[in-house]
Design a protein around this motif. Structure first.
Motif, PDB file in Angstrom:
ATOM      1  N   ASP A  65      27.926  33.952  38.905  1.00 21.69           N
ATOM      2  CA  ASP A  65      26.597  34.388  39.345  1.00 21.69           C
ATOM      3  C   ASP A  65      26.688  35.308  40.556  1.00 21.69           C
ATOM      4  O   ASP A  65      25.999  36.331  40.641  1.00 21.69           O
ATOM      5  N   ILE A  66      27.541  34.940  41.499  1.00 19.85           N
ATOM      6  CA  ILE A  66      27.673  35.741  42.722  1.00 19.85           C
ATOM      7  C   ILE A  66      28.258  37.109  42.407  1.00 19.85           C
ATOM      8  O   ILE A  66      27.783  38.139  42.903  1.00 19.85           O
ATOM      9  N   ILE A  67      29.282  37.146  41.551  1.00 17.34           N
ATOM     10  CA  ILE A  67      29.892  38.423  41.179  1.00 17.34           C
ATOM     11  C   ILE A  67      28.888  39.282  40.421  1.00 17.34           C
ATOM     12  O   ILE A  67      28.785  40.494  40.635  1.00 17.34           O
ATOM     13  N   ARG A  68      28.127  38.652  39.538  1.00 22.18           N
ATOM     14  CA  ARG A  68      27.134  39.397  38.751  1.00 22.18           C
ATOM     15  C   ARG A  68      26.087  40.036  39.663  1.00 22.18           C
ATOM     16  O   ARG A  68      25.756  41.210  39.526  1.00 22.18           O
ATOM     17  N   GLN A  69      25.589  39.266  40.610  1.00 19.97           N
ATOM     18  CA  GLN A  69      24.551  39.773  41.507  1.00 19.97           C
ATOM     19  C   GLN A  69      25.100  40.832  42.465  1.00 19.97           C
ATOM     20  O   GLN A  69      24.464  41.859  42.694  1.00 19.97           O
ATOM     21  N   THR A  70      26.289  40.574  43.005  1.00 19.26           N
ATOM     22  CA  THR A  70      26.873  41.502  43.973  1.00 19.26           C
ATOM     23  C   THR A  70      27.169  42.855  43.344  1.00 19.26           C
ATOM     24  O   THR A  70      26.982  43.907  43.975  1.00 19.26           O
ATOM     25  N   ASN A  71      27.612  42.841  42.089  1.00 14.17           N
ATOM     26  CA  ASN A  71      28.009  44.086  41.428  1.00 14.17           C
ATOM     27  C   ASN A  71      26.942  44.631  40.477  1.00 14.17           C
ATOM     28  O   ASN A  71      27.202  45.587  39.741  1.00 14.17           O
ATOM     29  N   ASN A  72      25.769  43.982  40.475  1.00 16.24           N
ATOM     30  CA  ASN A  72      24.659  44.436  39.624  1.00 16.24           C
ATOM     31  C   ASN A  72      25.091  44.607  38.163  1.00 16.24           C
ATOM     32  O   ASN A  72      24.836  45.638  37.532  1.00 16.24           O
TER      33      ASN A  72
ATOM     34  N   TYR B 231      34.711  34.897  56.074  1.00 11.47           N
ATOM     35  CA  TYR B 231      35.630  35.852  55.454  1.00 11.47           C
ATOM     36  C   TYR B 231      35.217  37.263  55.851  1.00 11.47           C
ATOM     37  O   TYR B 231      34.024  37.576  55.948  1.00 11.47           O
ATOM     38  N   VAL B 232      36.185  38.110  56.117  1.00  6.55           N
ATOM     39  CA  VAL B 232      35.923  39.474  56.559  1.00  6.55           C
ATOM     40  C   VAL B 232      35.847  40.404  55.355  1.00  6.55           C
ATOM     41  O   VAL B 232      36.835  40.594  54.647  1.00  6.55           O
ATOM     42  N   ASN B 233      34.686  40.954  55.131  1.00  5.12           N
ATOM     43  CA  ASN B 233      34.503  41.907  54.037  1.00  5.12           C
ATOM     44  C   ASN B 233      35.222  43.202  54.380  1.00  5.12           C
ATOM     45  O   ASN B 233      34.931  43.838  55.394  1.00  5.12           O
ATOM     46  N   GLN B 234      36.170  43.606  53.541  1.00  2.00           N
ATOM     47  CA  GLN B 234      36.989  44.782  53.846  1.00  2.00           C
ATOM     48  C   GLN B 234      36.159  46.045  53.992  1.00  2.00           C
ATOM     49  O   GLN B 234      36.503  46.947  54.755  1.00  2.00           O
ATOM     50  N   ALA B 235      35.058  46.125  53.288  1.00  2.50           N
ATOM     51  CA  ALA B 235      34.241  47.333  53.325  1.00  2.50           C
ATOM     52  C   ALA B 235      33.633  47.565  54.701  1.00  2.50           C
ATOM     53  O   ALA B 235      33.420  48.706  55.109  1.00  2.50           O
ATOM     54  N   ASN B 236      33.355  46.479  55.425  1.00  2.00           N
ATOM     55  CA  ASN B 236      32.717  46.601  56.732  1.00  2.00           C
ATOM     56  C   ASN B 236      33.597  46.046  57.847  1.00  2.00           C
ATOM     57  O   ASN B 236      33.104  45.661  58.905  1.00  2.00           O
ATOM     58  N   ARG B 237      34.892  46.020  57.611  1.00  8.58           N
ATOM     59  CA  ARG B 237      35.806  45.369  58.550  1.00  8.58           C
ATOM     60  C   ARG B 237      35.931  46.137  59.859  1.00  8.58           C
ATOM     61  O   ARG B 237      36.122  47.350  59.872  1.00  8.58           O
TER      62      ARG B 237
ATOM     63  N   GLY C  70      36.137  35.694  37.297  1.00  8.50           N
ATOM     64  CA  GLY C  70      36.510  36.757  38.223  1.00  8.50           C
ATOM     65  C   GLY C  70      37.684  37.569  37.726  1.00  8.50           C
ATOM     66  O   GLY C  70      37.700  38.802  37.818  1.00  8.50           O
ATOM     67  N   GLU C  71      38.693  36.887  37.183  1.00  5.92           N
ATOM     68  CA  GLU C  71      39.864  37.587  36.653  1.00  5.92           C
ATOM     69  C   GLU C  71      39.473  38.489  35.488  1.00  5.92           C
ATOM     70  O   GLU C  71      39.972  39.616  35.362  1.00  5.92           O
ATOM     71  N   ALA C  72      38.591  37.987  34.647  1.00  5.05           N
ATOM     72  CA  ALA C  72      38.142  38.775  33.505  1.00  5.05           C
ATOM     73  C   ALA C  72      37.370  40.009  33.968  1.00  5.05           C
ATOM     74  O   ALA C  72      37.541  41.113  33.440  1.00  5.05           O
ATOM     75  N   ALA C  73      36.515  39.838  34.988  1.00  7.87           N
ATOM     76  CA  ALA C  73      35.729  40.961  35.507  1.00  7.87           C
ATOM     77  C   ALA C  73      36.633  42.029  36.098  1.00  7.87           C
ATOM     78  O   ALA C  73      36.403  43.229  35.905  1.00  7.87           O
TER      79      ALA C  73
ATOM     80  N   PHE D  90      35.039  45.750  35.946  1.00 11.57           N
ATOM     81  CA  PHE D  90      33.653  45.554  36.392  1.00 11.57           C
ATOM     82  C   PHE D  90      33.568  44.998  37.820  1.00 11.57           C
ATOM     83  O   PHE D  90      32.484  44.891  38.386  1.00 11.57           O
ATOM     84  N   ALA D  91      34.698  44.622  38.376  1.00 10.14           N
ATOM     85  CA  ALA D  91      34.748  44.101  39.738  1.00 10.14           C
ATOM     86  C   ALA D  91      36.138  44.346  40.304  1.00 10.14           C
ATOM     87  O   ALA D  91      37.085  44.615  39.555  1.00 10.14           O
ATOM     88  N   LYS D  92      36.242  44.264  41.618  1.00  4.91           N
ATOM     89  CA  LYS D  92      37.527  44.394  42.294  1.00  4.91           C
ATOM     90  C   LYS D  92      37.963  43.019  42.796  1.00  4.91           C
ATOM     91  O   LYS D  92      37.150  42.094  42.890  1.00  4.91           O
ATOM     92  N   GLU D  93      39.249  42.894  43.083  1.00  2.45           N
ATOM     93  CA  GLU D  93      39.736  41.619  43.610  1.00  2.45           C
ATOM     94  C   GLU D  93      38.996  41.250  44.891  1.00  2.45           C
ATOM     95  O   GLU D  93      38.752  40.074  45.162  1.00  2.45           O
ATOM     96  N   GLU D  94      38.625  42.256  45.665  1.00  5.36           N
ATOM     97  CA  GLU D  94      37.862  42.027  46.891  1.00  5.36           C
ATOM     98  C   GLU D  94      36.534  41.334  46.586  1.00  5.36           C
ATOM     99  O   GLU D  94      36.086  40.459  47.328  1.00  5.36           O
ATOM    100  N   ASP D  95      35.917  41.715  45.469  1.00  2.00           N
ATOM    101  CA  ASP D  95      34.638  41.111  45.083  1.00  2.00           C
ATOM    102  C   ASP D  95      34.803  39.630  44.747  1.00  2.00           C
ATOM    103  O   ASP D  95      33.926  38.809  45.047  1.00  2.00           O
ATOM    104  N   VAL D  96      35.924  39.304  44.136  1.00  2.00           N
ATOM    105  CA  VAL D  96      36.186  37.910  43.764  1.00  2.00           C
ATOM    106  C   VAL D  96      36.411  37.061  45.020  1.00  2.00           C
ATOM    107  O   VAL D  96      35.889  35.950  45.136  1.00  2.00           O
ATOM    108  N   LEU D  97      37.176  37.598  45.971  1.00  2.72           N
ATOM    109  CA  LEU D  97      37.412  36.889  47.222  1.00  2.72           C
ATOM    110  C   LEU D  97      36.096  36.664  47.973  1.00  2.72           C
ATOM    111  O   LEU D  97      35.848  35.599  48.533  1.00  2.72           O
ATOM    112  N   TRP D  98      35.262  37.681  47.952  1.00  4.23           N
ATOM    113  CA  TRP D  98      33.965  37.570  48.619  1.00  4.23           C
ATOM    114  C   TRP D  98      33.112  36.481  47.965  1.00  4.23           C
ATOM    115  O   TRP D  98      32.461  35.683  48.647  1.00  4.23           O
ATOM    116  N   ALA D  99      33.141  36.440  46.645  1.00  4.68           N
ATOM    117  CA  ALA D  99      32.368  35.431  45.925  1.00  4.68           C
ATOM    118  C   ALA D  99      32.871  34.024  46.243  1.00  4.68           C
ATOM    119  O   ALA D  99      32.077  33.095  46.453  1.00  4.68           O
ATOM    120  N   LEU D 100      34.177  33.851  46.296  1.00  4.27           N
ATOM    121  CA  LEU D 100      34.752  32.551  46.636  1.00  4.27           C
ATOM    122  C   LEU D 100      34.326  32.120  48.047  1.00  4.27           C
ATOM    123  O   LEU D 100      33.957  30.966  48.273  1.00  4.27           O
TER     124      LEU D 100
END
Length: 283
Positions: free
Chosen positions: A12-19, A66-72, A40-43, A48-58
């Protein structure tokens, strides 16, 4: 209002975050079933997602700072924040667990922990930063003091202003807002070294430093203190005495045994300093 990720699955989190569209979710679920992998692995496999997105969702699901790499803003070397599920981060969590049962246990009372090392370049500041970050992830108020008044680094690591700091307090120049919260790790605060003074040893040896440490241990759950290398003077030993506990860091294939012994011998003789251990830094 519920916390982000509360009651939601990783999917759900990955789906919402990545629209993700309904069609994309179906493709992910199909890939997941066919290959026996996690959502997450399948995405990630389907692009459809990056490993960073999976870590963020976890991190969101388990309320894990957790430090989001995009805004680090903080340095990548704070790996417990930037790579919290790595093997290196796990080592810091293991050390954290030992310290909670010793230095920071209720039986021991309020201690600060000085992180010391024989030589410059042993990884002392790196270790102090990550240890403080790991403690902060437990939710308790954590303070990292940069008491290296010779070559301070914590202000660079955490991207904070260092025009005023510890040296300002010790030299009698009262300042406000010296302790900086770390935005990416909400329970972590940093007191930078401030302007490098010409007389660091004299400032550290003043009664003010000991009184300051004692006061701060009553206001924070955990206090970690970065120190200068022992090869530069007696500062580290003085700081460790005021803290009441010390953790030594040396570097594999680099640190000299005689230098480490020279650092530790006075501390082991003193009954006022609890030696939490010696860490061999391989990174």
């Amino acid at each position: 209002m519920p916390n982000p990720g509360e009651g939601q699955s990783i999917g759900d989190i990955i789906r919402q975050t990545n629209n993700l569209s309904a069609e994309q979710v179906e493709r992910i679920l199909s890939y997941q079933m066919q290959n026996g992998v996690k959502f997450g692995e399948a995405a990630v496999a389907l692009g459809f997602a990056k490993e960073e997105d999976v870590l963020w969702a976890l991190a969101q699901q388990f309320h894990f700072p957790y430090v989001n790499q995009a805004n680090r803003k903080i340095a990548a070397e704070v790996i417990v924040g930037t790579k919290p599920f790595s093997d290196q981060s796990e080592l810091f969590r293991a050390m954290r667990g030992q310290l909670l049962n010793t230095v920071f246990s209720k039986e021991e009372g309020h201690h600060a922990l000085a992180v010391i090392s024989p030589e410059s370049g042993d990884g002392k500041s790196y270790y102090a930063a990550n240890l403080a970050a790991a403690l902060s992830q437990l939710g308790g108020r954590t303070l990292l003091i940069d008491a290296d008044l010779r070559s301070p680094r914590q202000h660079e690591i955490f991207a904070i202003e260092s025009k005023v700091g510890l040296s300002s307090i010790l030299s009698g120049r009262a300042e406000s807002r010296l302790i900086h919260p770390v935005e990416e790790l909400p329970s972590l605060h940093v007191l930078p070294a401030g302007v490098v003074p010409p007389n660091p040893t004299e400032l550290i040896q003043r009664p003010t430093f000991g009184l300051l440490v004692k006061e701060l241990t009553t206001k924070f759950d955990y206090v970690i203190v970065d120190t200068p290398a022992a090869s530069l003077g007696s500062d580290a030993r003085v700081i460790a005495t005021h803290c009441g506990a010390a953790l030594a860091v040396c570097r594999r294939h680099k640190s000299r045994i005689d230098a480490l012994q020279a650092l530790l011998s006075p501390l082991t003789i003193s009954s006022s300093v609890a030696l939490a251990g010696v860490v061999v830094n391989e990174f």
